[in-house]
Enzyme design. Sequence first.
Site, mmCIF file in Angstrom:
data_model
loop_
_atom_site.group_PDB
_atom_site.id
_atom_site.type_symbol
_atom_site.label_atom_id
_atom_site.label_comp_id
_atom_site.label_asym_id
_atom_site.label_seq_id
_atom_site.Cartn_x
_atom_site.Cartn_y
_atom_site.Cartn_z
ATOM 1 N N GLU A 116 2.475 -15.315 -10.275
ATOM 2 C CA GLU A 116 2.801 -14.976 -8.885
ATOM 3 C C GLU A 116 1.616 -15.226 -7.951
ATOM 4 O O GLU A 116 1.596 -14.724 -6.831
ATOM 5 C CB GLU A 116 3.263 -13.513 -8.770
ATOM 6 C CG GLU A 116 4.426 -13.106 -9.644
ATOM 7 C CD GLU A 116 5.750 -13.791 -9.305
ATOM 8 O OE1 GLU A 116 5.796 -14.597 -8.357
ATOM 9 O OE2 GLU A 116 6.734 -13.523 -10.023
ATOM 10 N N HIS A 140 1.708 -6.061 -7.544
ATOM 11 C CA HIS A 140 3.114 -6.211 -7.918
ATOM 12 C C HIS A 140 3.366 -5.470 -9.212
ATOM 13 O O HIS A 140 2.622 -5.632 -10.179
ATOM 14 C CB HIS A 140 3.444 -7.700 -8.085
ATOM 15 C CG HIS A 140 4.774 -7.961 -8.711
ATOM 16 N ND1 HIS A 140 5.946 -7.495 -8.171
ATOM 17 C CD2 HIS A 140 5.125 -8.642 -9.830
ATOM 18 C CE1 HIS A 140 6.960 -7.881 -8.935
ATOM 19 N NE2 HIS A 140 6.486 -8.571 -9.956
ATOM 20 N N GLU A 170 6.782 13.441 2.204
ATOM 21 C CA GLU A 170 5.557 12.656 2.324
ATOM 22 C C GLU A 170 5.825 11.170 2.617
ATOM 23 O O GLU A 170 4.948 10.474 3.125
ATOM 24 C CB GLU A 170 4.735 12.754 1.034
ATOM 25 C CG GLU A 170 3.952 14.038 0.889
ATOM 26 C CD GLU A 170 2.853 14.180 1.941
ATOM 27 O OE1 GLU A 170 2.021 13.272 2.044
ATOM 28 O OE2 GLU A 170 2.854 15.193 2.658
#
Length: 275
Positions: A116, A140, A170
Amino acid sequence: MAVLENAAVKKYLRMCTDGWLQGWHERNGGNLTYRMTREEAEFCREDFSFAGSWHRMGVTAGNLRGEYFLTTGTGKFFRNMEEDPQHNAGIVEINEEGNAWRIVWGLENGGTPTSEFPSHFLNHSVRKEATNGECRLIYHAHPANLIALTYLLPLTAKDFTRTLWQSATECPVVFPGGVGVVPWMVPGKEEVAVATSRLMREYDAVVWAHHGLFVSGPDFDTTFGLMHTIEKGAQICILALSAGGGKLRQTITGANLRAIAKDFGITLREEFLED
Ligand code: 2HA
Ligand code: ZN
Protein backbone atom coordinates in the site's frame (compact mmCIF):
# COMPACT_ATOMS: atom_id res chain seq x y z
CA MET A 1 23.17 0.83 15.39
CA ALA A 2 21.90 4.43 15.28
CA VAL A 3 18.57 3.55 13.64
CA LEU A 4 17.50 1.22 16.42
CA GLU A 5 18.57 3.75 19.06
CA ASN A 6 16.47 6.50 17.55
CA ALA A 7 13.47 7.51 19.69
CA ALA A 8 11.08 7.76 16.72
CA VAL A 9 12.08 4.31 15.45
CA LYS A 10 11.46 2.86 18.92
CA LYS A 11 8.02 4.45 19.04
CA TYR A 12 7.29 3.18 15.54
CA LEU A 13 8.14 -0.40 16.50
CA ARG A 14 6.18 -0.16 19.74
CA MET A 15 3.15 1.05 17.79
CA CYS A 16 3.40 -2.01 15.50
CA THR A 17 3.36 -4.28 18.55
CA ASP A 18 0.47 -2.33 20.09
CA GLY A 19 -1.57 -2.78 16.88
CA TRP A 20 -0.75 -6.48 16.83
CA LEU A 21 -1.84 -6.84 20.47
CA GLN A 22 -5.16 -5.15 19.63
CA GLY A 23 -5.84 -7.88 17.05
CA TRP A 24 -5.81 -5.49 14.09
CA HIS A 25 -3.01 -7.21 12.16
CA GLU A 26 -3.73 -10.82 11.33
CA ARG A 27 -0.92 -12.40 9.29
CA ASN A 28 0.56 -9.59 7.12
CA GLY A 29 -2.49 -7.33 7.51
CA GLY A 30 -1.98 -3.58 7.81
CA ASN A 31 0.91 -1.22 7.24
CA LEU A 32 2.50 1.83 8.83
CA THR A 33 4.59 4.65 7.42
CA TYR A 34 6.26 7.53 9.26
CA ARG A 35 7.78 10.62 7.63
CA MET A 36 10.99 11.23 9.56
CA THR A 37 12.12 14.67 10.65
CA ARG A 38 15.39 16.09 9.25
CA GLU A 39 17.00 15.55 12.66
CA GLU A 40 15.89 11.92 12.88
CA ALA A 41 17.13 11.14 9.37
CA GLU A 42 20.43 12.86 10.19
CA PHE A 43 20.75 10.87 13.44
CA CYS A 44 20.25 7.60 11.54
CA ARG A 45 22.38 8.53 8.52
CA GLU A 46 25.52 6.68 9.63
CA ASP A 47 23.57 3.41 9.15
CA PHE A 48 22.20 4.31 5.71
CA SER A 49 23.42 2.81 2.47
CA PHE A 50 22.78 4.76 -0.72
CA ALA A 51 23.74 1.90 -3.05
CA GLY A 52 20.18 0.66 -3.67
CA SER A 53 18.35 1.31 -6.91
CA TRP A 54 15.43 3.70 -7.41
CA HIS A 55 11.93 2.25 -7.90
CA ARG A 56 9.27 4.31 -9.67
CA MET A 57 5.89 4.41 -7.91
CA GLY A 58 3.52 5.48 -10.67
CA VAL A 59 2.48 8.41 -8.49
CA THR A 60 4.26 11.73 -7.88
CA ALA A 61 4.27 14.12 -4.93
CA GLY A 62 6.37 17.26 -5.26
CA ASN A 63 6.09 18.06 -1.56
CA LEU A 64 7.72 14.75 -0.55
CA ARG A 65 10.97 15.20 -2.49
CA GLY A 66 13.97 14.00 -0.52
CA GLU A 67 11.90 12.83 2.44
CA TYR A 68 12.75 9.70 4.45
CA PHE A 69 10.00 7.26 5.43
CA LEU A 70 9.96 4.41 7.88
CA THR A 71 7.78 1.71 6.32
CA THR A 72 6.63 -1.80 7.04
CA GLY A 73 7.58 -4.36 4.38
CA THR A 74 5.19 -6.00 1.96
CA GLY A 75 4.12 -9.45 3.16
CA LYS A 76 5.66 -8.84 6.60
CA PHE A 77 3.83 -9.49 9.86
CA PHE A 78 3.28 -6.79 12.52
CA ARG A 79 3.76 -9.55 15.05
CA ASN A 80 7.45 -9.73 14.10
CA MET A 81 8.32 -6.03 13.64
CA GLU A 82 9.78 -5.26 17.04
CA GLU A 83 11.72 -8.53 17.28
CA ASP A 84 13.35 -8.26 13.85
CA PRO A 85 13.01 -4.72 12.45
CA GLN A 86 15.81 -5.03 9.87
CA HIS A 87 13.93 -7.72 7.93
CA ASN A 88 10.35 -6.57 8.47
CA ALA A 89 10.64 -2.81 8.17
CA GLY A 90 12.92 -0.31 6.49
CA ILE A 91 13.69 3.30 5.69
CA VAL A 92 13.23 4.59 2.15
CA GLU A 93 14.40 7.84 0.63
CA ILE A 94 12.27 9.67 -1.95
CA ASN A 95 14.07 11.01 -5.03
CA GLU A 96 14.32 14.62 -6.19
CA GLU A 97 11.44 14.18 -8.65
CA GLY A 98 9.14 12.88 -5.89
CA ASN A 99 8.20 9.77 -7.86
CA ALA A 100 10.56 6.97 -6.76
CA TRP A 101 11.96 5.39 -3.57
CA ARG A 102 15.14 3.55 -2.68
CA ILE A 103 15.84 1.54 0.44
CA VAL A 104 18.57 3.09 2.61
CA TRP A 105 18.14 0.86 5.68
CA GLY A 106 16.42 -2.44 6.56
CA LEU A 107 14.10 -4.59 4.44
CA GLU A 108 17.06 -6.94 4.29
CA ASN A 109 17.13 -10.01 2.05
CA GLY A 110 15.07 -8.52 -0.77
CA GLY A 111 12.20 -6.90 1.13
CA THR A 112 10.23 -4.01 -0.38
CA PRO A 113 7.93 -1.35 1.14
CA THR A 114 4.30 -2.19 1.90
CA SER A 115 2.04 -3.04 -1.04
CA GLU A 116 0.00 0.00 0.00
CA PHE A 117 2.99 2.34 -0.33
CA PRO A 118 1.37 4.32 -3.21
CA SER A 119 -1.67 4.95 -0.95
CA HIS A 120 0.52 5.93 1.97
CA PHE A 121 2.64 8.17 -0.24
CA LEU A 122 -0.30 10.10 -1.74
CA ASN A 123 -1.96 10.35 1.67
CA HIS A 124 1.25 11.74 3.18
CA SER A 125 1.41 14.31 0.42
CA VAL A 126 -2.19 15.44 0.93
CA ARG A 127 -2.06 15.40 4.74
CA LYS A 128 1.31 17.20 4.83
CA GLU A 129 -0.24 19.98 2.78
CA ALA A 130 -3.54 20.03 4.71
CA THR A 131 -1.78 20.26 8.08
CA ASN A 132 1.08 22.65 7.21
CA GLY A 133 3.60 19.84 7.50
CA GLU A 134 2.39 18.51 10.85
CA CYS A 135 1.09 15.14 9.70
CA ARG A 136 3.80 12.45 9.84
CA LEU A 137 2.00 9.11 10.05
CA ILE A 138 -0.30 7.09 7.86
CA TYR A 139 -1.57 3.92 9.52
CA HIS A 140 -3.64 1.16 7.95
CA ALA A 141 -5.18 -1.64 10.02
CA HIS A 142 -7.93 -4.27 9.87
CA PRO A 143 -10.02 -3.62 13.01
CA ALA A 144 -12.84 -6.18 13.02
CA ASN A 145 -15.76 -4.16 14.39
CA LEU A 146 -15.24 -1.26 12.03
CA ILE A 147 -15.05 -3.70 9.12
CA ALA A 148 -18.25 -5.38 10.36
CA LEU A 149 -20.00 -1.99 10.28
CA THR A 150 -19.24 -1.74 6.55
CA TYR A 151 -21.73 -4.61 6.07
CA LEU A 152 -24.45 -2.83 8.05
CA LEU A 153 -24.35 0.88 7.24
CA PRO A 154 -24.74 2.76 3.97
CA LEU A 155 -21.20 3.46 2.71
CA THR A 156 -21.31 7.23 3.21
CA ALA A 157 -19.22 9.59 5.32
CA LYS A 158 -22.38 10.88 6.98
CA ASP A 159 -23.68 7.46 8.02
CA PHE A 160 -20.32 6.32 9.39
CA THR A 161 -19.50 9.59 11.11
CA ARG A 162 -22.94 9.95 12.70
CA THR A 163 -23.00 6.34 13.87
CA LEU A 164 -19.51 6.52 15.37
CA TRP A 165 -20.12 9.91 17.01
CA GLN A 166 -23.27 8.47 18.60
CA SER A 167 -21.51 5.31 19.80
CA ALA A 168 -19.33 6.92 22.46
CA THR A 169 -19.26 10.46 23.83
CA GLU A 170 -15.50 10.76 23.25
CA CYS A 171 -15.84 10.09 19.52
CA PRO A 172 -16.95 13.56 18.35
CA VAL A 173 -14.23 15.08 20.54
CA VAL A 174 -11.49 12.86 19.07
CA PHE A 175 -12.56 13.12 15.41
CA PRO A 176 -14.75 16.22 15.01
CA GLY A 177 -14.02 16.22 11.26
CA GLY A 178 -15.63 12.79 10.86
CA VAL A 179 -14.50 9.87 8.70
CA GLY A 180 -14.54 9.42 4.94
CA VAL A 181 -15.57 6.18 3.24
CA VAL A 182 -14.34 4.57 0.02
CA PRO A 183 -16.39 1.76 -1.52
CA TRP A 184 -14.88 -1.70 -1.97
CA MET A 185 -11.86 -1.59 -4.30
CA VAL A 186 -8.94 -3.83 -5.19
CA PRO A 187 -6.22 -3.09 -2.59
CA GLY A 188 -2.67 -2.04 -3.44
CA LYS A 189 -3.68 -0.27 -6.65
CA GLU A 190 -3.48 3.32 -7.85
CA GLU A 191 -7.29 3.67 -8.00
CA VAL A 192 -7.78 3.09 -4.28
CA ALA A 193 -4.71 5.22 -3.51
CA VAL A 194 -6.17 8.17 -5.44
CA ALA A 195 -9.69 7.71 -4.00
CA THR A 196 -8.31 7.60 -0.43
CA SER A 197 -6.02 10.58 -0.85
CA ARG A 198 -8.90 12.66 -2.28
CA LEU A 199 -10.84 12.02 0.92
CA MET A 200 -7.76 12.69 3.04
CA ARG A 201 -7.89 16.32 1.90
CA GLU A 202 -10.93 16.63 4.16
CA TYR A 203 -10.67 13.76 6.64
CA ASP A 204 -7.86 12.40 8.77
CA ALA A 205 -9.49 8.94 8.73
CA VAL A 206 -10.87 6.96 5.79
CA VAL A 207 -12.79 3.67 5.94
CA TRP A 208 -12.11 1.05 3.26
CA ALA A 209 -15.33 -0.93 2.84
CA HIS A 210 -15.00 -4.61 3.82
CA HIS A 211 -11.26 -4.11 4.34
CA GLY A 212 -10.17 -1.73 7.11
CA LEU A 213 -9.27 1.80 8.07
CA PHE A 214 -6.62 4.41 7.17
CA VAL A 215 -5.79 7.09 9.72
CA SER A 216 -3.25 9.90 9.79
CA GLY A 217 -1.72 12.04 12.48
CA PRO A 218 1.17 14.19 13.69
CA ASP A 219 2.62 11.72 16.22
CA PHE A 220 2.45 8.09 17.31
CA ASP A 221 0.08 8.58 20.25
CA THR A 222 -2.46 10.64 18.33
CA THR A 223 -2.45 8.36 15.30
CA PHE A 224 -2.74 5.14 17.28
CA GLY A 225 -5.35 6.80 19.48
CA LEU A 226 -7.45 7.76 16.47
CA MET A 227 -7.47 4.18 15.16
CA HIS A 228 -8.25 2.93 18.66
CA THR A 229 -11.09 5.40 19.28
CA ILE A 230 -12.79 4.74 15.95
CA GLU A 231 -12.59 0.98 16.46
CA LYS A 232 -13.86 1.33 20.05
CA GLY A 233 -16.86 3.32 18.77
CA ALA A 234 -17.52 0.63 16.17
CA GLN A 235 -17.23 -2.08 18.82
CA ILE A 236 -19.76 -0.39 21.09
CA CYS A 237 -22.13 0.05 18.17
CA ILE A 238 -21.81 -3.63 17.19
CA LEU A 239 -22.25 -4.76 20.83
CA ALA A 240 -25.36 -2.62 21.29
CA LEU A 241 -26.89 -3.71 17.98
CA SER A 242 -26.11 -7.38 18.66
CA ALA A 243 -27.40 -7.36 22.23
CA GLY A 244 -30.48 -5.36 21.30
CA GLY A 245 -31.39 -7.45 18.28
CA GLY A 246 -30.69 -4.50 16.00
CA LYS A 247 -32.76 -2.04 18.03
CA LEU A 248 -31.45 0.79 20.20
CA ARG A 249 -33.64 2.14 22.98
CA GLN A 250 -31.83 5.51 23.06
CA THR A 251 -28.74 7.18 21.73
CA ILE A 252 -26.67 10.36 21.80
CA THR A 253 -28.92 12.87 20.03
CA GLY A 254 -28.08 15.59 17.54
CA ALA A 255 -28.75 18.10 20.34
CA ASN A 256 -26.32 16.21 22.59
CA LEU A 257 -23.65 16.42 19.89
CA ARG A 258 -24.19 20.16 19.54
CA ALA A 259 -23.88 20.52 23.33
CA ILE A 260 -20.52 18.66 23.30
CA ALA A 261 -19.28 20.86 20.46
CA LYS A 262 -20.25 24.01 22.38
CA ASP A 263 -18.71 22.95 25.69
CA PHE A 264 -15.52 21.50 24.22
CA GLY A 265 -15.08 24.35 21.76
CA ILE A 266 -14.90 22.02 18.77
CA THR A 267 -16.51 22.36 15.36
CA LEU A 268 -18.47 19.32 14.24
CA ARG A 269 -19.25 19.10 10.52
CA GLU A 270 -22.69 20.67 10.31
CA GLU A 271 -23.91 18.45 7.46
CA PHE A 272 -23.42 15.40 9.70
CA LEU A 273 -25.58 16.85 12.47
CA GLU A 274 -28.71 17.24 10.39
CA ASP A 275 -31.23 14.38 10.55
O1 2HA B 1 -0.41 -5.23 3.98
O2 2HA B 1 -3.31 -4.73 4.66
O3 2HA B 1 -4.15 -3.75 2.37
C1 2HA B 1 -1.56 -5.98 3.78
C2 2HA B 1 -2.72 -5.10 3.68
C3 2HA B 1 -3.13 -4.67 2.35
ZN1 ZN C 1 -5.26 -3.98 4.35
